[in-house]
Structure formats: C-alpha cells, structure tokens
Enzyme design. Structure first.
Site, PDB file in Angstrom:
ATOM      1  N   LEU A  15     -22.523   0.988  -4.566  1.00  0.00           N
ATOM      2  CA  LEU A  15     -23.601   0.838  -3.590  1.00  0.00           C
ATOM      3  C   LEU A  15     -23.602   1.949  -2.541  1.00  0.00           C
ATOM      4  CD1 LEU A  15     -23.292  -3.024  -3.074  1.00  0.00           C
ATOM      5  CD2 LEU A  15     -24.973  -1.812  -4.471  1.00  0.00           C
ATOM      6  N   TYR A  67       0.834  -1.208   0.000  1.00  0.00           N
ATOM      7  CA  TYR A  67       0.000   0.000   0.000  1.00  0.00           C
ATOM      8  C   TYR A  67       0.868   1.258   0.000  1.00  0.00           C
ATOM      9  CZ  TYR A  67      -4.171  -2.837   0.992  1.00  0.00           C
ATOM     10  OH  TYR A  67      -5.194  -3.748   0.932  1.00  0.00           O
TER      11      TYR A  67
END
Length: 324
Positions: free
Chosen positions: A218, A53
């Site tokens: 969503l 990351y």
C-alpha cells in the site's frame, strides 16, 4: 502530534508508534539514533522493539542500539513509553524461548541490560504460548511489576479468545492484565475485525497495528515501479498482480487527495475504531516524517466507503459478519 490513552491504561501515547525492527539489519546505528531524535522532536513518544530484533544470530542488536541512544540522552527516557517483547527464540537452549516464568525472568533482565534502563513500560508477549498456563505467566509478571521492572503488559498476535482467557485469569488474581494488542492489520488484511478488535474493545486493550501498509503493497508500488522502471521481486510481483485493479484505484484516490498512497493507508488505519496507532518502521527520517503527516489527513464517509469497497473487510464483527 495527537495522543491517546493506551487502551484502558492511564498513560498517554502518540498515535504514531515508532517501530525499530529495521534498526541494525537495515538502518545503521547513527541513522537509527537520528530517527529517534527526530521522532522525539515530532512528538512521537511511543517506541516499540523486541528482544529478538536483529534476528539470529544477532538477537538483541536492536535493543542495544536503543540502549546506547538512551544512555547518551538520559533526559529522553522519561519522555518515551518504551515497549519490548518476549517469546521468540533467543538461543539454543530449550528454555531460551516461550513464556515460561523461567524464560520471562531471564529475558526481562537481558532486555533491561541491553536497553540500559530500569523498567519496561509495556512488556508484550510476542505470541501465545499454548504450553504454559496463564497462572504461571501472570505470577511471573506480578513479580516484575512488584519489582518496578514492568509497568504494563500487552500481547501480540493473539486471538480474540486468547485475549479473553488472559484477562479473565489476570482479573482473578487482582491484576490489570493486558492493556494492548499488537496485531497485523491493514486494508489488505482485515481479519482482526471479526474477533480480535471486539475482544480488545471489550477488555480495554488498545490496538497497535503492525504492517499497516501490507509489507509495502500500500506504499505506492505501482507508481514507484513506473517511475523507476524496476521490477518487483517475485513475491511482491505476485501480490501486485493479485491486487492490481484495487491498487490502481487506491493510488488514484491518494493522488486525488494530494497525498501519497502510504499516507492514505496510514490515515485509514487511524480512522478505525479501537486503534491506538500504527507501528511504522522507518529506514530513514523522511519515511518517519511522511508517516506523521498521516495524522493531518481527514477521510470523509465517501472516502471510507470507497476504501471499503476496494478492500472489503470481513463484514464486521463475528458472528453477524457471517451468520446473520
């Protein structure tokens, strides 16, 4: 906050998992530290990261941010279950990737340095490495467990049969094996219900869904677009149009329950069998607080049936889903 065991492991973890992939690239260090502080205040004790990351050429950036937070708050280390990952490309050398014992040994030391800690509570294989035998992988992990540098191991993006293979080999060695599987899972992507969830339940792995809001699909995209007047990027716009009829009904259902679409999506995940808790990757404290609110949402049988009809799954576990 609600807590549950991590698969068959005895450790208790929060049912909301703090994902940190945005720390560095999208969220600056000061804000990342404030988010972690607030997560602890809210009872979130499960923090997830990965050695990669920050991403090339900044691999390790996120672990460094977490490490400086831990160094400035030494009391926090024993309050969290800290997870990181190994597998991804970390440099130009041919051995700077994968799950060889060589790479695992190098990367655990690098992660420990960046995170400024003496152990990784959950060390996860970020992807399956088909070029390395499980005997080699587990031998490397056995050494790290013996040294106290790794407590538990988990997988990410594994197939059901790979989970079985890994844990059968671990059992032959007398080891605990995998206790968690981190997998893509949302109302929009329910593939893991066929094989991965059944395998995880059989072998005692907790399911940790990533991208539980389908990359923001969503999260209330229709309402956000209407409110701001902005148009989505080409890729998101294509996804919205593909799912528009479903999204209209989904966002209407969320409104009828008095919650945001994002909270509804997380609540659905939390109601699924075998799920330990979804990973949420907040860029702000407000997004973190919204995610935690999903724990308070009760979905009855009618709600769950409606969501199943809007976003059908594969029909259950294999082979019944397609053969019987």
């Amino acid at each position: 906050m609600e807590y549950t065991q991590l698969g068959r492991a005895g450790v208790k973890v929060s049912r909301i998992v703090l994902g940190t992939m945005n720390f560095g690239p999208a969220t600056d260090e000061d804000e990342a530290h404030r988010i972690m502080d607030r997560a602890l205040e809210l009872g979130v004790n499960f923090f997830d990261t990965a050695n990669v990351y920050g991403h090339a050429p900044n691999q390790g950036w996120t672990e460094q941010i977490i490490g400086r937070w831990l160094a400035s708050r030494p009391e926090a280390r024993d309050r969290i279950v800290l997870a990181t990952k190994v597998y991804q490309v970390m440099g130009d050398d041919p051995n700077d990737r994968g799950l060889s014992a060589y790479h695992i040994r190098a990367q655990i030391e690098a992660s420990l340095r960046r995170l400024q800690t003496d152990r990784i509570d959950l060390y996860q294989f970020h992807h399956v490495d088909r070029t390395v035998q499980w005997e080699e992988i587990w031998q490397a992990i056995d050494v790290l467990v013996g040294q106290g540098k790794v407590v538990y191991t988990g997988s990410s993006n594994f197939a059901g049969w790979t989970i079985a293979r890994a844990n059968e080999q671990a059992a032959k060695r007398g080891g605990l094996g995998l206790v968690a599987e981190q997998s893509i899972y949302s109302l929009v992507n329910r593939h893991i219900e066929l094989e991965v969830i059944p395998a995880a339940q059989h072998y005692g792995l907790g399911i940790i869904p990533w991208s539980p809001l389908a990359g923001g699909l969503l999260g209330g995209v229709l309402g956000q677009a209407a409110e701001s007047g902005r148009r989505a990027g080409p890729q998101m716009a294509e996804r919205i149009e593909k799912h528009r009829p479903q999204l209209e009904q989904y966002e209407a259902l969320a409104a009828s329950k008095g919650v945001s679409p994002a909270i509804l999506g997380l609540a659905w995940i939390l109601h699924q069998p075998g799920v330990t808790g979804p990973i949420i990757g907040p860029r702000t404290i407000e997004q973190l607080e919204d995610a935690v609110a999903a724990l308070e949402v009760e979905l009855d049988d009618t709600d769950l049936k409606t969501l199943d009809e809007l976003f059908p799954g594969p029909g259950g576990a294999a082979p019944e889903a397609y053969a019987w």
